[in-house]
Design a protein around this motif. Structure first.
Motif, PDB file in Angstrom:
ATOM      1  N   UNK A   4       1.111  -1.298  -0.099  1.00 43.24           N
ATOM      2  CA  UNK A   4      -0.039  -0.090   0.013  1.00 43.24           C
ATOM      3  C   UNK A   4       0.803   1.350   0.349  1.00 43.24           C
ATOM      4  N   UNK A   5       0.526   2.375  -0.394  1.00 41.35           N
ATOM      5  CA  UNK A   5       1.369   3.895  -0.552  1.00 41.35           C
ATOM      6  C   UNK A   5       0.303   4.535  -1.094  1.00 41.35           C
ATOM      7  N   UNK A   6       0.960   5.651  -0.650  1.00 45.36           N
ATOM      8  CA  UNK A   6      -0.322   7.074  -1.631  1.00 45.36           C
ATOM      9  C   UNK A   6       1.029   8.096  -2.129  1.00 45.36           C
ATOM     10  N   UNK A   7      -0.112   8.453  -3.300  1.00 46.16           N
ATOM     11  CA  UNK A   7       0.777   9.104  -4.406  1.00 46.16           C
ATOM     12  C   UNK A   7       1.753   7.828  -5.247  1.00 46.16           C
ATOM     13  N   UNK A   8       2.928   8.920  -5.435  1.00 47.54           N
ATOM     14  CA  UNK A   8       4.223   7.911  -6.074  1.00 47.54           C
ATOM     15  C   UNK A   8       4.069   6.724  -5.503  1.00 47.54           C
ATOM     16  N   UNK A   9       4.351   6.953  -3.659  1.00 49.45           N
ATOM     17  CA  UNK A   9       4.086   5.138  -3.294  1.00 49.45           C
ATOM     18  C   UNK A   9       3.607   4.013  -4.076  1.00 49.45           C
ATOM     19  N   UNK A  10       1.956   5.123  -4.046  1.00 52.68           N
ATOM     20  CA  UNK A  10       0.739   4.005  -5.167  1.00 52.68           C
ATOM     21  C   UNK A  10       1.385   2.973  -6.023  1.00 52.68           C
ATOM     22  N   UNK A  11       2.326   4.036  -6.887  1.00 49.97           N
ATOM     23  CA  UNK A  11       2.764   3.628  -7.954  1.00 49.97           C
ATOM     24  C   UNK A  11       4.111   2.694  -7.746  1.00 49.97           C
ATOM     25  N   UNK A  12       4.368   2.865  -6.758  1.00 52.73           N
ATOM     26  CA  UNK A  12       5.475   2.099  -6.434  1.00 52.73           C
ATOM     27  C   UNK A  12       4.882   0.482  -6.150  1.00 52.73           C
TER      28      UNK A  12
END
Ligand code: F6R
Length: 604
Positions: A469-477
């Motif tokens: 899980x992640x948000x922003x670019x962390x979601x893309x990662x």
């Protein structure tokens, strides 16, 4: 998908074919075969499984001066010895290997091949029977029979055909699938990828779609399908033999993960001028400046690299960016802006789904740029412009260094356009410096391998499913990290926008489900993701946090050295590549060649 090799001339054909197939194994590895001719004697050997399995089946007397070979990724018919290539015509006079998909194979079978004894289920076997029928039943010459078959066949193909009555010749044709001619002294070769033959030659000749080539030991004749001769020069492939070896590494994937700092530095030197300033071809900059919208088209990991690049491309070029999954866009293209620019991201430059979109874009006159690792690849040749990744050959099926190089290359483009436009964010973004910090951050993560391996053993040893899980670019990662984990470890994994879990998917969280949370340097998003971690932990999830140092807390599990926010996907993805690698190793699976996959996906 599927690898083809062929050789004719003064070489030991069996050795050349087997070495070539070993180099092409990344293109498919469910079965393989070779056909070798020595004077009147012919040998056809096929095997299910890897090239090593084929090697154990070869007798010592299989030597010859000409032959063709194939490594398969099944499309029609299950992996079996019968369905493995090469395939033969009814009388076994003609032998054929094929990469691609013949779309009208069922019609060919019913219209032309009544009474033929077809042994397997492949479209390739039908094709070689068709050629055999035209030559043996209808009395056409080999060339006439091949041409007539090509005029009937619809679909994608790279063919290498041999006639036992004239075994000094390999007949070749292609449409939409890659194939090259390798040029030697007293011998010539055919291969899907220069890597297969780089030990033998660095001189290659391209074949274009709908060309037929007659390859002999001392000549190569290129023709169109009407038989008109075509002049074609050769080119030198700039491949270093040491680039395609594993060296002392147990797996290519680990070698390629480790190469990433070097790739970052190579990219800096490839895209800077003598004054150390980022430089990109002026025509490419103009193409972006002229566009009112950028459409990134890609598949799999390359698609994820597009997402990771969207934000900085928009901010630095002041141009909106949309993404399209290549296999969807080939047939469902949305309404486009007035002045679109298509950017194709593709490690291999051969992905059939992406090419389908490019062919359409070319017909519509839409300008295109391919960002690829392979110079001279189909997507590179057919787009208006190319930017190379300079990552060196990527052989492990799971893409690692190409993903990070794709983001870095698009950052180069964004910076160059931003500078040309006088964009103030671009002026403040010292990309050369920031990429060197990225290289150091990757090095720091690579030095933590033992720690990551131990955490993986605790977290993923027996799990059947997991979440990133992640948000922003962390979601893309997270999307990329979960693809990497599932493709090689077979752990079902979802990459999720951290805030979206609670809208349904959180029902899958129960005791012990691994959730790997990615948090990089946006403080607000970090605080929200930490809240989402609490939510899954409260429901029993086993949580591992990967956090950049600027945001990290004492208790976080894996800390990543902070880099510029535009480039954080590159730094954040590296620990996740190692997570996938160690999870796979700990399960005793083949890291480099996961089941059902192939490196270069040349069928739609
Ligand atoms: C996954 C992977 C694939 C490729 C995809 C597109 O590790 O490598 O998802 O990214 O098949 O391939 P290219 O980049 O060659 O167009």
């Amino acid at each position: 998908m599927c690898g083809i090799v062929g050789v004719v001339g003064n070489k030991n054909a069996t050795d050349i074919l087997m070495q070539g197939l070993e180099k092409l194994e990344y293109r498919g590895y469910d079965s393989a075969g070779i056909y070798v001719v020595n004077g009147q004697k012919t040998n056809l050997v096929k095997s299910v499984g890897r090239i090593a399995d084929l090697r154990t089946k070869l007798g010592i007397d299989i030597a010859g001066t000409a032959g063709i070979g194939h490594t398969r990724w099944a499309t029609h018919g299950k992996p079996s010895e019968i369905n493995a290539h090469p395939h033969q015509s009814e009388t076994a006079r003609f032998t054929l290997v094929h990469n691609g998909v013949i779309e009208n194979f069922a019609e060919i079978k019913s219209d032309y091949l009544a009474g033929h004894n077809l042994k397997g289920q492949t479209d390739t076997e039908i094709t070689v029977h068709l050629i055999g029928k035209f030559a043996e039943e209808d009395g056409l010459s080999v060339l006439e029979a091949f041409r007539k078959a090509l005029s009937i066949i619809e679909g994608s193909y790279a063919f290498a055909l041999m006639d036992a009555k004239d075994a000094d010749t390999i007949y070749v044709a292609k449409n939409k699938s890659p194939l090259l001619i390798g040029l030697g002294d007293g011998y010539n070769m055919v291969c899907s990828d220069a890597m297969a033959m780089i030990r033998e030659t660095s001189e290659y000749m391209e074949i274009h779609d709908k060309e037929l080539v007659i390859v002999k030991a001392d000549s190569v004749q290129v023709q169109d399908y009407a038989g008109n001769a075509i002049e074609r020069g050769s080119y030198t492939a700039e491949l270093d033999l040491s680039d395609i070896g594993k060296g002392t590494y147990p797996y290519y994937m680990l070698k390629e993960i480790d190469e990433q700092p070097t790739v970052m530095r190579k990219l800096i030197s490839a895209y800077t001028d003598d004054a150390g300033k980022i430089t990109v071809d002026a025509d490419i900059i103009k193409a972006v400046q002229d566009a009112d919208r950028i459409y990134i088209i890609a598949a799999g990991t390359s698609y994820h690299a597009g997402f990771a690049s969207k934000d900085f491309l928009e901010q630095l070029t002041d141009t909106p960016v949309e993404l399209g999954i290549a296999s969807e866009w080939g047939y469902n293209q949305p309404l486009l802006s007035q002045k679109p620019l298509f950017i194709f991201i593709s490690q291999s430059g051969e992905t059939a789904d992406s090419r389908q979109v490019l062919v359409r874009a070319n017909k519509m006159g839409i300008p295109s740029l391919t960002v690829t690792n392979v110079p001279g690849s189909t997507l590179s040749r057919e787009a208006n412009y190319t930017m190379l990744l300079h990552a060196g050959p990527e052989i492990a099926v799971a893409s690692t260094k190409a993903y990070t190089a794709q983001i870095a290359t698009l950052a180069v483009l964004a910076k160059a356009v931003g500078d040309a436009n006088g964009n103030s964010k671009a002026a403040d973004f010292d990309l050369v410096h920031e990429l060197s910090i990225v290289a150091q951050s990757i090095e720091a993560s690579l030095s933590e391998k033992d720690m990551i391996e131990a955490k993986v053993a605790d977290l993923l040893a027996t799990s059947r499913n997991a979440f990133y899980i992640g948000r922003g670019t962390d979601y893309y990662v997270a999307m990329e990290a979960s693809l990497k984990l599932k493709e090689i470890s077979y752990i079902q994994c979802e990459g999720f926008a951290a805030g979206e879990l609670k809208h349904g998917t959180i029902s899958l969280i129960e005791d012990g489900v691994p959730v790997i949370a990615l948090i990089s340097n946006n403080k607000t998003l970090a605080a929200h993701t930490r809240g989402n971690i609490q939510e899954v932990a409260a429901r029993g999830a086993s949580v591992l946090t990967v956090v950049d140092e600027a945001t990290a807390r004492e208790e976080d599990d894996i800390k990543v050295r902070t880099v510029h926010p535009y480039l954080s996907s590159i730094a954040m993805v590296v620990p996740t590549q190692l997570v996938a690698y160690y999870a796979t190793l700990q399960r005793g699976l083949d890291v480099d060649k996961p089941r059902n996959l192939a490196k270069s996906v040349t069928v739609e």
